[in-house]
Scaffold this active site. Structure first.
Site, PDB file in Angstrom:
ATOM      1  N   SER A   4       5.744  -2.355   0.669  1.00 42.56           N
ATOM      2  CA  SER A   4       4.701  -1.036   1.192  1.00 42.56           C
ATOM      3  C   SER A   4       4.798  -0.124  -0.122  1.00 42.56           C
ATOM      4  O   SER A   4       3.858   0.534  -0.249  1.00 42.56           O
ATOM      5  CB  SER A   4       5.266  -0.612   2.348  1.00 42.56           C
ATOM      6  OG  SER A   4       6.494  -0.160   2.130  1.00 42.56           O
ATOM      7  N   HIS A  17       2.370  -4.987   6.182  1.00 37.51           N
ATOM      8  CA  HIS A  17       1.395  -4.712   5.256  1.00 37.51           C
ATOM      9  C   HIS A  17       0.247  -5.860   4.988  1.00 37.51           C
ATOM     10  O   HIS A  17      -0.583  -5.667   3.973  1.00 37.51           O
ATOM     11  CB  HIS A  17       1.701  -4.049   4.257  1.00 37.51           C
ATOM     12  CG  HIS A  17       2.390  -2.677   4.386  1.00 37.51           C
ATOM     13  ND1 HIS A  17       1.386  -1.398   4.337  1.00 37.51           N
ATOM     14  CD2 HIS A  17       3.278  -1.997   4.566  1.00 37.51           C
ATOM     15  CE1 HIS A  17       2.111  -0.475   4.589  1.00 37.51           C
ATOM     16  NE2 HIS A  17       3.478  -0.696   4.771  1.00 37.51           N
ATOM     17  N   LYS A  23      -1.114  -0.873  11.969  1.00 39.98           N
ATOM     18  CA  LYS A  23      -1.751  -0.849  10.689  1.00 39.98           C
ATOM     19  C   LYS A  23      -2.893  -1.318  10.863  1.00 39.98           C
ATOM     20  O   LYS A  23      -4.114  -0.595  11.431  1.00 39.98           O
ATOM     21  CB  LYS A  23      -1.061  -1.284   9.627  1.00 39.98           C
ATOM     22  CG  LYS A  23       0.539  -0.751   9.324  1.00 39.98           C
ATOM     23  CD  LYS A  23       1.138  -1.008   8.237  1.00 39.98           C
ATOM     24  CE  LYS A  23       2.662  -0.712   8.131  1.00 39.98           C
ATOM     25  NZ  LYS A  23       3.017   0.763   8.324  1.00 39.98           N
TER      26      LYS A  23
HETATM   27  C1  LIG Z   1       7.087  -3.453   6.067  1.00 42.48           C
HETATM   28  C2  LIG Z   1       7.275  -2.517   7.368  1.00 42.48           C
HETATM   29  N1  LIG Z   1       7.892  -2.953   8.401  1.00 42.48           N
HETATM   30  C3  LIG Z   1       7.483  -1.953   9.510  1.00 42.48           C
HETATM   31  C4  LIG Z   1       7.211  -0.852   9.541  1.00 42.48           C
HETATM   32  C5  LIG Z   1       7.366  -0.242  10.914  1.00 42.48           C
HETATM   33  O1  LIG Z   1       6.242  -0.604  11.550  1.00 42.48           O
HETATM   34  P1  LIG Z   1       5.811   0.354  13.094  1.00 42.48           P
HETATM   35  O2  LIG Z   1       5.366   1.461  12.989  1.00 42.48           O
HETATM   36  O3  LIG Z   1       5.245  -0.821  13.933  1.00 42.48           O
HETATM   37  O4  LIG Z   1       7.387   0.457  13.590  1.00 42.48           O
HETATM   38  C6  LIG Z   1       6.256  -0.437   8.608  1.00 42.48           C
HETATM   39  C7  LIG Z   1       5.753   0.800   8.736  1.00 42.48           C
HETATM   40  O5  LIG Z   1       5.680   1.441   7.621  1.00 42.48           O
HETATM   41  C8  LIG Z   1       6.319  -1.310   7.479  1.00 42.48           C
HETATM   42  O6  LIG Z   1       5.811  -1.097   6.319  1.00 42.48           O
END
Ligand SMILES: Cc1ncc(COP(=O)(O)O)c(C=O)c1O
Length: 399
Positions: free
Chosen positions: A187, A215, A246
């Site tokens: 990310s 992502h 997202k």
């Molecule tokens: C790679 C990754 N995993 C998990 C998450 C967390 O997602 P959630 O908002 O559904 O908990 C994010 C959020 O930024 C993320 O970028």
């Protein structure tokens, strides 16, 4: 008025405030789109959102949420195994599994929960998890919990370094299960996991592969089915976790996609599944509509890819040095946190909302503004953003 805490906690809170390190929150007064309305700022172009497909305010997705609300009510009123599972959960889970190329899927209130539930459930005393150094915080914490509760071993390999991953696999040879866990798209850097190499090593060393595609779902691959699609490995990744917060409507929620057996096991054993409410049905209905829109309109993904390519090269032509890559995450590295914040503030003055990230979110000296392109952006939005970058970049001596 709440009285001050009498313990050390209050001095910690006071110190935190004195240090002035907390980030100002920006309040939006309109939906996420190519543009939004920011309180006190008016109309701005958003270059900071995970709304990759422009589905946050898509009329079909919003209408589906409203219909879900009318049909199922506001919430589940229960955890899933008691009476909190609605038919819309089943429909969504079938659609998600089909999308990412697995036999089944299981939704949760967030991908954070999905990652925690996965690791703590499947990793025990004789197991080992091998995690990329730059994995998302939710994976890092998931591993910590699994280590503490399940007493598994954990190893970290240098970011995308396949020789190091191989070494760690060799070191974990005695483990009952070896789980390689990686982000699909990282990310903060916007780069893509070397999935083909990871799967090849996993085959060679009898390991299980889990990919967090938060992502990448809706983003990677010709039709947005994720890193597995872009690597030509659809149906070949053991476990995929991802978010609904997202590209897929952007509300909230996450899921784990894998074999039916693993999803059933998690349904019965994962503690966040057993002891925390299910995804609200309105959110499930919106996410289901988002998946259907994605499947029906792959041209959204094509537009996203084209716009990301255009924006990255426009920044390069303007003299910036965005990180190389093929994703719509386009970080411009600036160095010091103060400069990243200054740049982000100055861009906002020009009507472009792009967040600056500094330590501890990224390593010291690697502060950046992270641009994220959306299929909702038109050429005009992106051209306006490039003009703003040029003006601000010159003013701050960055270009
Ligand atoms: C790679 C990754 N995993 C998990 C998450 C967390 O997602 P959630 O908002 O559904 O908990 C994010 C959020 O930024 C993320 O970028």
């Amino acid at each position: 008025m709440t009285a001050p805490f009498t313990t050390r906690l209050q001095s910690e809170l006071d110190e935190f405030k004195r240090a002035g390190v907390y980030k100002r929150l920006n309040y939006l007064d309109a939906p996420q789109g190519a543009r939004t309305v920011m309180e006190g700022r008016g109309d701005v172009v958003i270059l900071s959102s995970n709304n990759y497909l422009g589905l946050c305010n898509d009329p079909v997705v919003v209408a589906a949420g409203k219909a879900g609300l009318d049909r199922f009510g506001a919430g589940t009123g229960s955890v899933r195994f008691i009476c909190g599972t609605f038919t819309v959960h089943r429909e969504l889970e079938l659609a998600l599994a089909e999308l990412v190329g697995t036999e089944a899927s299981l939704t949760s209130v967030s991908c954070w929960n999905a990652n925690e539930g996965l690791c703590a459930t499947i990793l025990g005393e004789n197991d080992a998890v091998i995690s990329d150094q730059l994995n998302h915080a939710s994976i890092i914490d998931a591993v910590r919990i699994a280590r503490q509760i399940g007493k598994c071993r954990s190893l970290v390999y240098r970011h995308s370094d396949m020789a190091d991953l191989k070494e760690k696999l060799v070191a974990a040879r005695g483990a009952r299960t070896r789980l390689i866990f990686t982000d699909g798209v990282f990310s903060m850097e916007g780069d893509v996991a070397k999935l083909a190499d990871i799967c090849e090593l996993a085959r060679r060393y009898d390991a299980v592969v889990a990919v967090d595609d938060s992502h990448a779902t809706g983003v990677m691959g010709k039709t947005g089915r994720g890193t597995a699609e872009s690597a030509g490995l659809l149906g070949q990744v053991d476990i995929i976790t991802s978010t609904l917060g997202k590209a897929l409507g952007g509300a909230a929620g996450g899921f784990t996609a894998s074999s039916a057996a693993l999803c059933d096991y998690l349904t019965q054993r994962s503690r966040p599944q057993l002891f925390s409410n299910a995804l609200p049905p309105t959110v499930a209905a919106s996410a289901l509509a988002a998946v259907q829109v994605l499947r029906a309109q792959p041209e959204r993904v094509t537009r996203l890819h084209e716009s990301a390519r255009w924006f990255r090269s426009a920044l390069q032509e303007a003299g910036f040095k965005p990180l190389e890559g093929e994703t719509p995450i386009i970080p411009v590295i600036l160095g010091e946190t103060a400069l990243a914040i200054k740049m982000s503030d100055a861009l906002l003055d020009e009507g472009v909302f792009v967040t600056g990230f500094g330590y501890p979110v990224v390593p010291q000296g690697h502060a950046r503004v992270r641009c994220q392109v959306s299929a909702a952006h038109t050429a005009e939005h992106l051209e306006l953003a490039v003009r703003a970058f040029k003006k601000v970049g010159k003013k701050l001596g960055v270009i």
